[in-house]
Design a protein around this motif. Structure first.
Motif, short mmCIF file in Angstrom:
data_model
loop_
_atom_site.label_atom_id
_atom_site.label_comp_id
_atom_site.label_asym_id
_atom_site.label_seq_id
_atom_site.Cartn_x
_atom_site.Cartn_y
_atom_site.Cartn_z
N UNK A 152 0.69 -1.20 -0.06
CA UNK A 152 0.11 0.11 0.16
C UNK A 152 0.79 1.26 0.25
N UNK A 153 2.13 1.08 -0.11
CA UNK A 153 2.94 2.44 -0.14
C UNK A 153 4.07 2.47 -1.15
N UNK A 154 3.76 3.58 -1.95
CA UNK A 154 5.00 3.53 -2.99
C UNK A 154 6.06 4.41 -2.73
N UNK A 155 6.03 5.15 -1.70
CA UNK A 155 7.24 5.86 -1.12
C UNK A 155 8.30 5.06 -0.89
N UNK A 156 9.04 4.42 -1.71
CA UNK A 156 10.21 3.59 -1.34
C UNK A 156 11.64 4.47 -1.44
N UNK A 157 11.61 5.47 -2.42
CA UNK A 157 12.89 6.08 -2.64
C UNK A 157 12.80 7.67 -2.56
N UNK A 158 12.71 8.21 -1.19
CA UNK A 158 12.66 9.72 -1.03
C UNK A 158 13.12 10.63 -2.19
N UNK A 159 14.57 10.34 -2.27
CA UNK A 159 15.27 11.53 -3.15
C UNK A 159 14.63 11.27 -4.59
N UNK A 160 14.04 10.47 -5.10
CA UNK A 160 13.69 10.46 -6.45
C UNK A 160 12.12 11.09 -6.41
N UNK A 180 12.23 14.72 3.06
CA UNK A 180 12.10 13.42 3.60
C UNK A 180 11.53 13.39 4.77
N UNK A 181 10.38 12.44 5.01
CA UNK A 181 10.09 12.12 6.55
C UNK A 181 9.84 10.69 6.65
N UNK A 182 11.13 9.94 6.52
CA UNK A 182 12.32 10.54 6.45
C UNK A 182 13.26 9.63 5.50
N UNK A 183 14.53 9.63 5.41
CA UNK A 183 15.30 8.92 5.00
C UNK A 183 15.93 7.90 5.99
N UNK A 243 14.93 25.02 -0.72
CA UNK A 243 13.48 24.35 -0.81
C UNK A 243 13.69 22.93 -0.32
N UNK A 244 14.71 22.47 -0.01
CA UNK A 244 14.97 20.94 0.42
C UNK A 244 15.14 20.70 1.99
N UNK A 245 14.55 19.87 2.41
CA UNK A 245 14.64 19.18 3.89
C UNK A 245 15.02 18.08 3.68
N UNK A 246 16.20 17.49 4.69
CA UNK A 246 16.71 16.12 4.75
C UNK A 246 16.24 15.73 6.16
N UNK A 247 15.21 14.93 6.32
CA UNK A 247 14.72 14.36 7.45
C UNK A 247 15.19 13.13 7.44
#
Length: 343
Positions: A49-57, A73-76, A100-104
């Motif tokens: 149910x989750x397609x968020x496998x790769x935050x940077x992409x 990213x929330x988060x890497x 504009x970029x946050x690294x969580x």
């Protein structure tokens, strides 16, 4: 109150991965237009149910599809990756979208034990989790404008995540226990507790972070916000219906049930959770923001006041009705619009 968004890029029973991504890009544009502060995507693996496998992409796609909102990213999950690779990815994103970029960063695996083993090439938790604090500092040093120095055989080698950084991403630590709260306080970093997932221990973790905080070169006072699951509709009754698929998915996750693509609302209504889990569902629902715009806005204000925060990151969990376009999530978009108008 400042509002932000957390997105897991959910995949419904009527969607492909591509459909889910297109729906999230539309959701991000809605958040951008509605004045939300930031839009973060999670890292989870091998979940139907989750397609968020790769935050940077995903961040690259979302930042390119929006014009103003911060994206991060929330988060890497740092133990899954080499620090240099993470630093390179986010330094490049910051170069393309400055300011504009946050690294969580988190330390959980974000997956099941078998997938974790594959992600970490067989490394044990002791190998990677115990070095988490060092890895966080390595990422920060590598992204810095001056880079980092590596002493090797009597020589110092310069390492930089990108050749000529003008700005750097904002680094956040994320967690659902007191470990990350202590580390964020020690390093003088912003911190976010996973209230949307845990629901307990939030006040204690935030108090620990605030009381133990040591100012750093980048941050002179504690900085945090709250994350919360939300489903908002024109009526409270409709909001309750829309929250049901995600509630059932979380019950399955907590009780060892089958993980599957997110159900449509009608599918969830036709197959309620067993009676033995009804109490858990009710307790979980109590921690969510569900209602009409006025009710939801009041709940958010109460939560913000209770935890002493000026920003709330909303995880829009409203499901879809039968007949919804596969590449759209209108109820999630409505949650953001209605909340933005009500706050």
């Amino acid at each position: 109150m400042t509002l932000s968004v957390l997105d897991l890029v959910p995949v419904r029973t009527d969607q492909t991965t591509g459909d889910a991504i297109r729906a999230s890009l539309s959701l991000a544009r809605t958040a951008d237009a509605a004045g939300y502060e930031r839009y973060w995507v999670a890292e989870h693996h091998n979940m139907p149910a989750v397609a968020a496998t790769n935050p940077p992409v995903l961040i690259a796609m979302i930042a390119g599809a929006t014009g103003r909102i911060r994206v991060g990213s929330g988060g890497v999950m740092l133990p899954n990756h080499a620090p240099l690779v993470v630093a390179e990815q986010f330094a490049l994103l910051e170069a393309a979208h400055p300011g504009r970029i946050d690294l969580g960063i988190g330390r959980a695996p974000g997956t099941d034990p078998v997938t974790r083993y594959v992600l970490r090439s067989g490394a044990t938790d002791e190998d990677v989790v115990n070095r988490f604090g060092d890895y966080v500092q390595n990422v920060a040093a590598l992204m810095a404008r001056e880079g980092a120095g590596l002493d090797l055989r009597g020589e110092t080698f310069e390492l930089r995540a990108t050749p000529h950084a003008v700005s750097v991403p904002t680094l956040w630590l994320l967690g659902s226990s007191d470990y990350s709260a202590r580390l964020a306080a020690e390093l003088g970093l912003p911190y976010v507790f996973a209230h949307h997932f845990s629901g307990s221990g939030t006040a204690e973790a935030l108090a620990l972070y605030r009381d133990s905080f040591r100012p750093s070169a980048d941050l002179d006072a504690p900085r945090t916000f709250l994350t919360v699951n939300a489903a908002v509709a024109e009526t409270a009754e409709e909001a309750e219906r829309l929250a049901l698929p995600q509630l059932q998915a979380m019950i399955a996750l907590r009780t060892g049930g089958a993980l599957r693509p997110q159900r449509l609302v009608e599918e969830a209504e036709a197959d309620p959770v067993p009676a033995v889990h009804q109490g858990l569902q009710a307790a979980m629902r109590e921690r969510w923001v569900v209602g009409d715009p006025k009710q939801a806005a009041e709940q958010l204000r109460e939560l913000a006041a209770a935890y002493g925060v000026g920003e709330v990151m909303v995880h829009p969990v409203a499901g879809a009705l039968t007949g919804t376009a596969a590449d759209a999530s209108p109820a999630r978009e409505a949650t953001l619009r209605l909340l933005g108008e009500a706050i």
